[in-house]
Design a protein around this motif. Structure first.
Motif, PDB file in Angstrom:
ATOM      1  N   ASN A  55       0.802  -1.234   0.000  1.00 33.09           N
ATOM      2  CA  ASN A  55       0.000   0.000   0.000  1.00 33.09           C
ATOM      3  C   ASN A  55       0.833   1.283   0.000  1.00 33.09           C
ATOM      4  O   ASN A  55       0.286   2.376   0.168  1.00 33.09           O
ATOM      5  CB  ASN A  55      -0.991   0.010   1.162  1.00 33.09           C
ATOM      6  N   ALA A  56       2.148   1.163  -0.193  1.00 34.83           N
ATOM      7  CA  ALA A  56       2.994   2.357  -0.285  1.00 34.83           C
ATOM      8  C   ALA A  56       4.234   2.027  -1.101  1.00 34.83           C
ATOM      9  O   ALA A  56       4.855   0.975  -0.906  1.00 34.83           O
ATOM     10  CB  ALA A  56       3.399   2.851   1.100  1.00 34.83           C
ATOM     11  N   ILE A  57       4.592   2.931  -2.006  1.00 31.91           N
ATOM     12  CA  ILE A  57       5.797   2.787  -2.827  1.00 31.91           C
ATOM     13  C   ILE A  57       6.765   3.898  -2.459  1.00 31.91           C
ATOM     14  O   ILE A  57       6.403   5.081  -2.443  1.00 31.91           O
ATOM     15  CB  ILE A  57       5.456   2.857  -4.333  1.00 31.91           C
ATOM     16  N   LEU A  58       8.005   3.514  -2.171  1.00 26.35           N
ATOM     17  CA  LEU A  58       9.076   4.471  -1.923  1.00 26.35           C
ATOM     18  C   LEU A  58       9.929   4.492  -3.182  1.00 26.35           C
ATOM     19  O   LEU A  58      10.690   3.563  -3.455  1.00 26.35           O
ATOM     20  CB  LEU A  58       9.882   4.057  -0.693  1.00 26.35           C
ATOM     21  N   PHE A  59       9.777   5.555  -3.953  1.00 27.69           N
ATOM     22  CA  PHE A  59      10.296   5.636  -5.319  1.00 27.69           C
ATOM     23  C   PHE A  59      11.531   6.522  -5.345  1.00 27.69           C
ATOM     24  O   PHE A  59      11.470   7.713  -5.038  1.00 27.69           O
ATOM     25  CB  PHE A  59       9.205   6.195  -6.232  1.00 27.69           C
ATOM     26  N   GLN A  60      12.671   5.955  -5.724  1.00 28.13           N
ATOM     27  CA  GLN A  60      13.936   6.681  -5.700  1.00 28.13           C
ATOM     28  C   GLN A  60      13.988   7.697  -6.840  1.00 28.13           C
ATOM     29  O   GLN A  60      13.924   7.339  -8.008  1.00 28.13           O
ATOM     30  CB  GLN A  60      15.114   5.722  -5.807  1.00 28.13           C
ATOM     31  N   VAL A  61      14.132   8.982  -6.471  1.00 28.12           N
ATOM     32  CA  VAL A  61      14.111  10.050  -7.472  1.00 28.12           C
ATOM     33  C   VAL A  61      15.351  10.939  -7.423  1.00 28.12           C
ATOM     34  O   VAL A  61      15.520  11.801  -8.278  1.00 28.12           O
ATOM     35  CB  VAL A  61      12.851  10.935  -7.318  1.00 28.12           C
ATOM     36  N   ARG A  62      16.222  10.738  -6.435  1.00 29.55           N
ATOM     37  CA  ARG A  62      17.450  11.546  -6.348  1.00 29.55           C
ATOM     38  C   ARG A  62      18.547  10.688  -5.738  1.00 29.55           C
ATOM     39  O   ARG A  62      18.598  10.483  -4.534  1.00 29.55           O
ATOM     40  CB  ARG A  62      17.222  12.790  -5.493  1.00 29.55           C
ATOM     41  N   ALA A  63      19.433  10.180  -6.580  1.00 33.65           N
ATOM     42  CA  ALA A  63      20.456   9.246  -6.124  1.00 33.65           C
ATOM     43  C   ALA A  63      21.801   9.912  -5.878  1.00 33.65           C
ATOM     44  O   ALA A  63      22.545   9.505  -4.985  1.00 33.65           O
ATOM     45  CB  ALA A  63      20.629   8.119  -7.143  1.00 33.65           C
ATOM     46  N   GLU A  64      22.129  10.945  -6.677  1.00 36.23           N
ATOM     47  CA  GLU A  64      23.447  11.591  -6.547  1.00 36.23           C
ATOM     48  C   GLU A  64      23.391  13.014  -7.100  1.00 36.23           C
ATOM     49  O   GLU A  64      24.045  13.346  -8.072  1.00 36.23           O
ATOM     50  CB  GLU A  64      24.531  10.769  -7.254  1.00 36.23           C
ATOM     51  N   GLY A  65      22.598  13.858  -6.455  1.00 41.31           N
ATOM     52  CA  GLY A  65      22.463  15.232  -6.919  1.00 41.31           C
ATOM     53  C   GLY A  65      21.851  15.323  -8.294  1.00 41.31           C
ATOM     54  O   GLY A  65      22.126  16.256  -9.060  1.00 41.31           O
ATOM     55  N   ASP A  66      20.995  14.355  -8.630  1.00 36.18           N
ATOM     56  CA  ASP A  66      20.363  14.267  -9.945  1.00 36.18           C
ATOM     57  C   ASP A  66      18.865  14.092  -9.756  1.00 36.18           C
ATOM     58  O   ASP A  66      18.357  14.219  -8.644  1.00 36.18           O
ATOM     59  CB  ASP A  66      20.969  13.108 -10.744  1.00 36.18           C
ATOM     60  N   ALA A  67      18.134  13.802 -10.821  1.00 36.90           N
ATOM     61  CA  ALA A  67      16.682  13.763 -10.690  1.00 36.90           C
ATOM     62  C   ALA A  67      16.039  12.781 -11.665  1.00 36.90           C
ATOM     63  O   ALA A  67      16.440  12.690 -12.822  1.00 36.90           O
ATOM     64  CB  ALA A  67      16.103  15.163 -10.922  1.00 36.90           C
ATOM     65  N   LEU A  68      15.028  12.074 -11.163  1.00 34.88           N
ATOM     66  CA  LEU A  68      14.120  11.289 -11.994  1.00 34.88           C
ATOM     67  C   LEU A  68      12.779  12.011 -12.042  1.00 34.88           C
ATOM     68  O   LEU A  68      11.713  11.421 -11.910  1.00 34.88           O
ATOM     69  CB  LEU A  68      13.966   9.863 -11.473  1.00 34.88           C
ATOM     70  N   TYR A  69      12.856  13.316 -12.197  1.00 38.10           N
ATOM     71  CA  TYR A  69      11.688  14.185 -12.319  1.00 38.10           C
ATOM     72  C   TYR A  69      12.172  15.491 -12.922  1.00 38.10           C
ATOM     73  O   TYR A  69      13.386  15.705 -13.077  1.00 38.10           O
ATOM     74  CB  TYR A  69      11.029  14.426 -10.950  1.00 38.10           C
ATOM     75  N   LYS A  70      11.257  16.367 -13.273  1.00 35.13           N
ATOM     76  CA  LYS A  70      11.635  17.634 -13.890  1.00 35.13           C
ATOM     77  C   LYS A  70      12.074  18.611 -12.801  1.00 35.13           C
ATOM     78  O   LYS A  70      11.289  19.416 -12.303  1.00 35.13           O
ATOM     79  CB  LYS A  70      10.470  18.190 -14.707  1.00 35.13           C
ATOM     80  N   SER A  71      13.340  18.514 -12.462  1.00 29.03           N
ATOM     81  CA  SER A  71      13.884  19.316 -11.372  1.00 29.03           C
ATOM     82  C   SER A  71      14.192  20.743 -11.830  1.00 29.03           C
ATOM     83  O   SER A  71      14.640  20.967 -12.955  1.00 29.03           O
ATOM     84  CB  SER A  71      15.165  18.664 -10.843  1.00 29.03           C
ATOM     85  N   SER A  72      13.967  21.676 -10.933  1.00 25.99           N
ATOM     86  CA  SER A  72      14.330  23.066 -11.196  1.00 25.99           C
ATOM     87  C   SER A  72      15.806  23.325 -10.941  1.00 25.99           C
ATOM     88  O   SER A  72      16.315  24.396 -11.287  1.00 25.99           O
ATOM     89  CB  SER A  72      13.498  24.004 -10.313  1.00 25.99           C
ATOM     90  N   TYR A  73      16.504  22.348 -10.344  1.00 22.41           N
ATOM     91  CA  TYR A  73      17.881  22.592  -9.890  1.00 22.41           C
ATOM     92  C   TYR A  73      18.897  21.569 -10.383  1.00 22.41           C
ATOM     93  O   TYR A  73      20.077  21.903 -10.489  1.00 22.41           O
ATOM     94  CB  TYR A  73      17.917  22.595  -8.357  1.00 22.41           C
TER      95      TYR A  73
END
Length: 496
Positions: free
Chosen positions: A64-82
C-alpha cells in the motif's frame, strides 16, 4: 523442490490463523530503486511497461505504499528546477527521457490509481558515486565544487556547510510544489560509510566554526540534526499532510557490553550514531520524523547483527513514532527457519514482527524481488499476511481530525450487478478532504465491528464499488478517509 513444497504447504496451513490476526492498519511498503540499473538501455515506454507490471503485482499482494527513488546523486528522476536528469534513467546525466516523460509525476498517478501512497525517496548528501564518470554542466558538483568533499571516490555535499542544508531544502520544496507525493523519504546514507584508513576531510570546518562543540563527532551529528530539523519544518509549512520518514541502517549503536539498552544493541556492526553520524532516536524524540524504517536485513542467527535482537531493540526504543521494519526478501528466503529446517525465515520473521506492540508494518527491499517471488515470498504476502486490505497507521501528531462522513450512500438497483454509490463529504480545508473511502461488508445478523479487518472489503478513491453480494440482510458500511487515513463516522446500507 521438496523444501519449497513443504514451505508452501506450511504457509497454507497457517494462513487461516494469520489472516484472522492481520491488523486493520499497517504500513506495507516496497522500495523501487534506480541505482540497480533496471532502467538502463530501455526506452521510456519499456520502463513504464516494466514498472506498471511491477505495480500490478505489488497491488495484488497488498503493498500500500511505494518508496520511489528520485534523487540518487544530486540528480533527478523528475523535472527538477535545480538538478540534471539522472544517468540511472537515460544512461547519461543531464539527458532527458526521449518522449518528455516525468517518472515521478507518472509514478504518483499510477500509485494513486492503485490506492497506494507514493513517497519520493531522495539521498541528501551523495553527489557522485565512484562509478559516475561524467557530470552534467548543471550538476551541483560542477557549479559549486567548494561545497563538496571527496571520500573514497565519492563526492559528498559537505553537511557542515549551511548552504548545502538550504539547497537540500530547496530541492525538497521543488518536489512538494510540483508533485502530489504522500511522503518524502531518506535512506541510510548520511555521512559516508567508513572506509579503513580514510578520514573525513572536514576538520578545518570544525575548527573554524565548532558552534560550542568540543567533539567533532558531536558536531557532525549536529550538522545532520540541523538538516532533519529544517526539512521537518519545511514540509509542515509547505504541505502539512506529507509524511517525512527515514530508513536508517539497521544498527543504531553497538552496546559496549553486548547488552540491549537504549545506549545500544547486542551487535557489532556499522553504527548510525558513531559511523554515519545519524542520531535517529534524537530525531524521533524531537518529533522531526514521522516514521522510521530501520533496515533489519540480516537473518535470525547472524552473529554480528541478529534479526531477533535488532527488531526487539527498535521495538523497545523506537519512541513516539510509527516503527516499520525494512525486510530483505532475498536474504530472508536464503535463511533457515530455526523452528522448521524445511522452511526459510519469512514466517518466523513476520510472526515476530506481528508479535511486537510498537511495530506497525514493514517495507520490502526491494520491489522487484517481491515480484520475482523467490521461495513463494510474494505468494505468502498475498494469501497470508496481506490477505485483507489495510489502512495506513495513524499519525495524530500531524493531524487527528477525521473527515465528515460520506453523503448520499445507497445501493444501485438498476445495474446488472449491485453497486454501492456515495458522494464526497464537504470540507473547508485540504486536510479535511476525503481522499479515499473504506467499505466494509457484514453478513445477515453479524455484529457491525469496524475494527475487524476481515470485514474490510476495499479501500478506494472512487465514489462507487461493485459488490460481491446482494444477499438480503447483508450490511455495507462506508467511511471517508482523509490524506492521513483518519476515518469518518460510518454510514450503513442494508440489502432489503
Amino acid at each position: 523442490m521438496k523444501k519449497i513444497l513443504l514451505f508452501f504447504v506450511l504457509s497454507f496451513l497457517l494462513s487461516a490463523s494469520h489472516a484472522a490476526e492481520n491488523p486493520k492498519r499497517e504500513f506495507r511498503g516496497a522500495w523501487i530503486q534506480c541505482v540497480n540499473g533496471q532502467y538502463i538501455g530501455k526506452t521510456p515506454a519499456q520502463i513504464r511497461q516494466m514498472l506498471s507490471s511491477q505495480l500490478d503485482v505489488l497491488q495484488q499482494c497488498g503493498i500500500n505504499a511505494i518508496l520511489f527513488q528520485v534523487r540518487a546523486e544530486g540528480d533527478a528522476l523528475y523535472k527538477s528546477s535545480y538538478e540534471p536528469w539522472s544517468r540511472y534513467l537515460t544512461g547519461q546525466q543531464g539527458k532527458a527521457p526521449a518522449d518528455g516523460w516525468d517518472p515521478l509525476a507518472w509514478m504518483v498517478e499510477q500509485c494513486h490509481q492503485r490506492e497506494m501512497e507514493c513517497h519520493a525517496w531522495i539521498n541528501p548528501y551523495r553527489a557522485k558515486t565512484k562509478f559516475t564518470s561524467e557530470l552534467a554542466a548543471n550538476h551541483p558538483t560542477v557549479r559549486h565544487p567548494e561545497r563538496m568533499f571527496q571520500y573514497d571516490g565519492l563526492y559528498i555535499f559537505n553537511p557542515a556547510i549551511p548552504a548545502n542544508r538550504t539547497y537540500t531544502c530547496m530541492v525538497v520544496e521543488d518536489i512538494l510544489q510540483h508533485y502530489d507525493v504522500d511522503g518524502i523519504h531518506m535512506d541510510d546514507y548520511f555521512y559516508p560509510y567508513p572506509v579503513a584508513g580514510v578520514s573525513i576531510p572536514d576538520e578545518n570546518y570544525f575548527k573554524a566554526d565548532p558552534r560550542g562543540f568540543t567533539s567533532i563527532e558531536d558536531w557532525r551529528r549536529d550538522n545532520v540534526n540541523l538538516l532533519i530539523r529544517d526539512l521537518h519544518y519545511l514540509i509542515r509549512e509547505t504541505k502539512p499532510w506529507v509524511k517525512f520518514g527515514v530508513s536508517p541502517f539497521g544498527i543504531y549503536r553497538n552496546h559496549p557490553n553486548g547488552l540491549n539498552t537504549k545506549e545500544g544493541s547486542a551487535t557489532s556492526g556499522t553504527q548510525n550514531y558513531d559511523d554515519l553520524y545519524a542520531d535517529i532516536l534524537y530525531w524521533v524524540e524531537q518529533g522531526w520524523v514521522d516514521y522510521n524504517i530501520p533496515q533489519i536485513y540480516w537473518n535470525l542467527g547472524t552473529k554480528a547483527a541478529d534479526y531477533d535482537v535488532l527488531i526487539r531493540w527498535w521495538n523497545d526504543y523506537c519512541g513516539d513514532r510509527p516503527l516499520f521494519i525494512g525486510q530483505d526478501v532475498e536474504r530472508t528466503v536464503k535463511g533457515i527457519d530455526p523452528r522448521n529446517p524445511n522452511a526459510h525465515q519469512m514466517l518466523v520473521k513476520y510472526d515476530l514482527q506481528r508479535s511486537l506492540p510498537n511495530v506497525q508494518g514493514s517495507c520490502q527491499w526491494y520491489a522487484a524481488a517481491v515480484v520475482d517471488n523467490p521461495g513463494n515470498y510474494r505468494t505468502v504476502l498475498e494469501q497470508v499476511y496481506h490477505s485483507t486490505p489495510a489502512l495506513q497507521p495513524l499519525m495524530p501528531y500531524i493531524d487527528s481530525k477525521a473527515p465528515k462522513k460520506p453523503r448520499k450512500v445507497k445501493l444501485s438497483e438498476h445495474a446488472s450487478h449491485p453497486v454501492l454509490i456515495w458522494a464526497a463529504p464537504k470540507a473547508k480545508k485540504a486536510m479535511d478532504e476525503a481522499r479515499q473511502y473504506a467499505v466494509y461488508q457484514f453478513g445477515p445478523g453479524e455484529d457491525i465491528d469496524l475494527e475487524s479487518p476481515a470485514h474490510l472489503l476495499a479501500i478506494t478513491s472512487q465514489q462507487s464499488l461493485s459488490l460481491p453480494s446482494a444477499e438480503r440482510g447483508t450490511v455495507y458500511v462506508v467511511t471517508a478517509l482523509d490524506r492521513l487515513h483518519n476515518e469518518s463516522k460510518p454510514v450503513k446500507v442494508k440489502v432489503k
